[in-house]
Design an enzyme around this catalytic site. Structure first.
Site, PDB file in Angstrom:
ATOM      1  N   GLU A 245      14.114 -14.941   0.991  1.00 36.02           N
ATOM      2  CA  GLU A 245      14.535 -15.970   1.970  1.00 36.02           C
ATOM      3  C   GLU A 245      13.608 -17.178   1.920  1.00 36.02           C
ATOM      4  O   GLU A 245      13.954 -18.266   2.339  1.00 36.02           O
ATOM      5  CB  GLU A 245      14.475 -15.387   3.398  1.00 36.02           C
ATOM      6  CG  GLU A 245      15.471 -14.294   3.703  1.00 36.02           C
ATOM      7  CD  GLU A 245      15.112 -13.578   5.021  1.00 36.02           C
ATOM      8  OE1 GLU A 245      15.606 -12.459   5.236  1.00 36.02           O
ATOM      9  OE2 GLU A 245      14.305 -14.131   5.817  1.00 36.02           O
TER      10      GLU A 245
ATOM     11  N   ASP B 284       0.817  -1.216   0.000  1.00 35.29           N
ATOM     12  CA  ASP B 284       0.000   0.000   0.000  1.00 35.29           C
ATOM     13  C   ASP B 284       0.859   1.278   0.000  1.00 35.29           C
ATOM     14  O   ASP B 284       1.802   1.382   0.783  1.00 35.29           O
ATOM     15  CB  ASP B 284      -0.861  -0.031   1.276  1.00 35.29           C
ATOM     16  CG  ASP B 284      -1.856   1.083   1.315  1.00 35.29           C
ATOM     17  OD1 ASP B 284      -2.729   1.108   0.446  1.00 35.29           O
ATOM     18  OD2 ASP B 284      -1.741   1.948   2.206  1.00 35.29           O
TER      19      ASP B 284
HETATM   20  O1  TEU Z   1      -4.748   4.231  -1.556  1.00 33.89           O
HETATM   21  C1  TEU Z   1      -3.780   5.195  -1.924  1.00 33.89           C
HETATM   22  C2  TEU Z   1      -4.331   5.831  -3.120  1.00 33.89           C
HETATM   23  O2  TEU Z   1      -4.239   5.311  -4.187  1.00 33.89           O
HETATM   24  C3  TEU Z   1      -5.227   6.993  -2.920  1.00 33.89           C
HETATM   25  O3  TEU Z   1      -4.488   8.158  -3.199  1.00 33.89           O
HETATM   26  C4  TEU Z   1      -6.392   6.854  -3.856  1.00 33.89           C
HETATM   27  O4  TEU Z   1      -5.993   7.336  -5.129  1.00 33.89           O
HETATM   28  C5  TEU Z   1      -7.533   7.621  -3.275  1.00 33.89           C
HETATM   29  O5  TEU Z   1      -7.965   6.828  -2.208  1.00 33.89           O
HETATM   30  C6  TEU Z   1      -8.625   7.796  -4.315  1.00 33.89           C
HETATM   31  O6  TEU Z   1      -9.701   8.448  -3.693  1.00 33.89           O
HETATM   32  C7  TEU Z   1      -4.263   3.223  -0.672  1.00 33.89           C
HETATM   33  C8  TEU Z   1      -5.430   2.282  -0.436  1.00 33.89           C
HETATM   34  O7  TEU Z   1      -5.754   1.635  -1.668  1.00 33.89           O
HETATM   35  C9  TEU Z   1      -6.582   3.101   0.088  1.00 33.89           C
HETATM   36  O8  TEU Z   1      -7.757   2.300   0.226  1.00 33.89           O
HETATM   37  C10 TEU Z   1      -6.169   3.663   1.445  1.00 33.89           C
HETATM   38  O9  TEU Z   1      -7.206   4.514   1.892  1.00 33.89           O
HETATM   39  C11 TEU Z   1      -4.853   4.485   1.321  1.00 33.89           C
HETATM   40  O10 TEU Z   1      -3.851   3.818   0.550  1.00 33.89           O
HETATM   41  C12 TEU Z   1      -4.256   4.704   2.696  1.00 33.89           C
HETATM   42  O11 TEU Z   1      -3.812   3.476   3.213  1.00 33.89           O
END
Ligand code: TEU
Ligand code: CA
Length: 561
Positions: free
Chosen positions: A260, A208
């Site tokens: 690993e 993420d």
């Molecule tokens: O999302 C990051 C991301 O891609 C966001 O900038 C996205 O473009 C935005 O949510 C669109 O509205 C990741 C996860 O996929 C998301 O669900 C989480 O909320 C976020 O990271 C924080 O962990």
């Protein structure tokens, strides 16, 4: 790379499961791990090879699991550690590989680590997060150390803590404090946690917002010029906070940890483990995550450009050509059309199923790993939910800065609940997600009557049947799951054509994304392997130039050469 030598993560197809909305097995209206196990056979029937499960670890669920409060335990509403092990084992028993979703950049502000870290400047966890004194302006006003904005851009990246009288960094939302990956104890703990999941047989991880993990050590300002980075409009150029050299180096260190566990047995849970990065940036930058200075990094990175682009042959041809140029074999692009954060692809094309069928054909026949989001295979669409009723915290942040209309139009910062409604297994009120007398955590989309697995499973003309055909064809044709890609010349600007080849196995894919019927002159095609429209593909012997393919509006065909 030829079919024989290609590792599993190069030839697989990934299916994203959003656990809270996939299947509820215990009647609380919330999807859970046993619910996923109950529906693994759907994924086998669909023909995918790998499932990526969005986070189900302990969490206060303010960002639906992307705010972790214990990486080593399962949130009770999703089940237990035994349920997680059962999911891994049951998937493996069916030949499916499993990726879990690691949120390494930040924890929840309710994680015991942060509760301790925030309590003073001297406790054991004091430096496990990114703290700064910031600046004190004349008159004593406290200000953040620099101009950094959050990933969502509309708010600052620094949050003030009265307890410590310092600022902490939160790259995404205020309740998601960034871990300090420069602290050796953080790396040790996080790498050990990762090893525990790998030891349980997890085949790898989706990472993420990996690009946000390590910022500039001197806390220098970002370049103030607005930019579009990875399809996301940003009010400043995130040169000090995104894709820094240290973050790219971390990819190599994480690769060393998963390597690993790479036994030489090519079986789920025993073979090579794979890392799929959610990263945003130019292809040249994203390529560095795969290999930097000759050192291997992540196996795959998401490329969101298709997802963020309007439907159209010219733009798609440009993107495919750029991905082929920027990610030449043995590197691989990825293709994704939707996920739990972004508009449903069918909604993006105005509900036009013919266009959705063309997109499915491109997604499953291009060179690169296709990623399918739950419900995409049956044509699920956005279900409008007013921002005022959002579970999703993002609209609340955005609504402070943008009225709803601008919010929806400008940044697609939709209420992400709209793409997270319960998976539609049946036409029933509970859509087979939960019992009909149970209230699911999000409302069911009213189009459940036509858009459900039950109905489409027995309809040879359904979108689900097309996905099954495409994934079966892809699995059986080395040209499609391991071959090269060569763009073919087109006479009409509405057409995309490319040849896939692996040794003697060759296929041509041709698609008409226009509103008018067209004819595509192809080489000596022997016959049509598949047609996106479900109708027969009219191949007819043209003049000396060989076979002509008759392509109705918004149609596609896969031809055997
Ligand atoms: O999302 C990051 C991301 O891609 C966001 O900038 C996205 O473009 C935005 O949510 C669109 O509205 C990741 C996860 O996929 C998301 O669900 C989480 O909320 C976020 O990271 C924080 O962990
Ligand atoms: Ca449940």
């Amino acid at each position: 790379m030829s079919d024989q030598a290609a590792p599993w993560w190069q030839t697989t197809t990934i299916y994203q499961v959003y656990p809270r909305s996939f299947a509820d097995s215990n009647g609380d209206g919330i999807g859970d791990l046993p619910g996923i196990v109950d529906h693994l056979d759907h994924l086998v029937d669909l023909g995918v090879g790998t499932i990526w499960v969005s986070p189900f670890f302990a969490s206060p669920q303010r960002d639906i699991g992307y705010d972790v409060s214990d990486y080593r335990s399962v949130a009770p509403e999703y089940g237990t550690l035994d349920d997680a092990q059962t999911l891994i084992d049951e998937a493996h028993r069916r030949g499916l590989r499993v990726l879990f979703d690691l949120v390494l950049n930040h924890t929840s502000d309710e994680h015991p680590w942060f509760v301790e870290s925030r309590s003073s400047r001297t406790n054991d966890k004091a430096d496990w997060y990114v703290w700064s004194d910031g600046r004190t302006w004349p008159g004593g006003r406290k200000r953040p150390p620099n101009n950094w904005r959050s990933e969502l851009q509309l708010s600052k990246a620094w949050q003030w803590s009265e307890e410590r009288e310092q600022w902490y960094l939160a790259s995404f939302l205020s309740f998601q404090p960034d871990l300090n990956w420069r602290h050796p104890e953080v790396r040790t703990e996080m790498f050990d946690m990762i090893r525990t999941w790998l030891a349980r047989g997890v085949d790898g991880f989706r990472l993420d917002i990996f690009g946000s993990i390590m910022q500039d050590l001197q806390l220098r300002n970002n370049d103030p010029r607005p930019t579009l980075t990875g399809g996301i409009p940003r009010l400043q150029t995130p040169n000090r906070t995104l894709n820094t050299d240290e973050t790219i180096a971390l990819a190599g260190e994480l690769r060393a940890v998963v390597d690993e566990f790479t036994d030489d047995i090519d079986e789920p849970g025993k073979g090579e483990r794979a890392l799929l990065g959610e990263v945003f940036g130019s292809p040249a930058v994203l390529r560095r995550y795969l290999t930097d200075g000759g050192r291997p990094g992540l196996h795959l990175v998401f490329l969101f450009d298709f997802l963020a682009s309007r439907y159209g042959a010219k733009r798609y041809r440009e993107l495919i050509s750029s991905f082929e140029r920027e990610f030449p074999a043995p590197m691989l692009p990825t293709y994704v059309l939707e996920n739990h954060d972004r508009t449903r692809s069918l909604s993006r094309v105005g509900g036009d199923l013919a266009k959705a069928r063309v997109l499915a054909t491109l997604l499953c026949t291009l060179r690169g790993v296709p990623v399918i989001y739950q419900g995409q295979e049956i044509g699920m669409t956005n279900r409008y939910i007013p921002l005022s009723e959002a579970n999703d915290p993002v609209p609340g942040v955005v609504a402070k800065h943008l009225p709803e209309a601008a919010n929806r139009r400008l940044t697609e910062r939709l209420n992400r609940d709209e793409v997270r409604t319960p998976m539609q297994w049946t036409a029933d009120p509970g859509v087979g997600f939960c019992a009909d007398d149970v209230t699911p955590w999000l409302p069911v989309n009213e189009n459940r009557v036509t858009r459900n697995v039950d109905l489409q499973s027995t309809d040879p003309g359904s979108l689900l049947s097309l996905y099954r055909e495409l994934l079966t064809l892809r699995a059986f044709r080395p040209a499609l799951h391991a071959g090269s890609l060569r763009m073919l010349p087109v006479e009409s600007d509405a057409v995309i054509a490319y040849e896939r080849a692996d040794g003697d196995d060759k296929v041509t894919v041709v698609a008409n994304l226009g509103d008018d019927t067209t004819v595509y002159r192809t080489g000596a095609a022997k016959g049509a392997l598949l047609s996106a429209t479900g109708d027969d593909v009219e191949l007819f012997e043209g003049d000396r130039s060989g076979t002509h393919v008759h392509l109705p509006p918004h149609s596609a065909a896969v031809l055997a050469l």
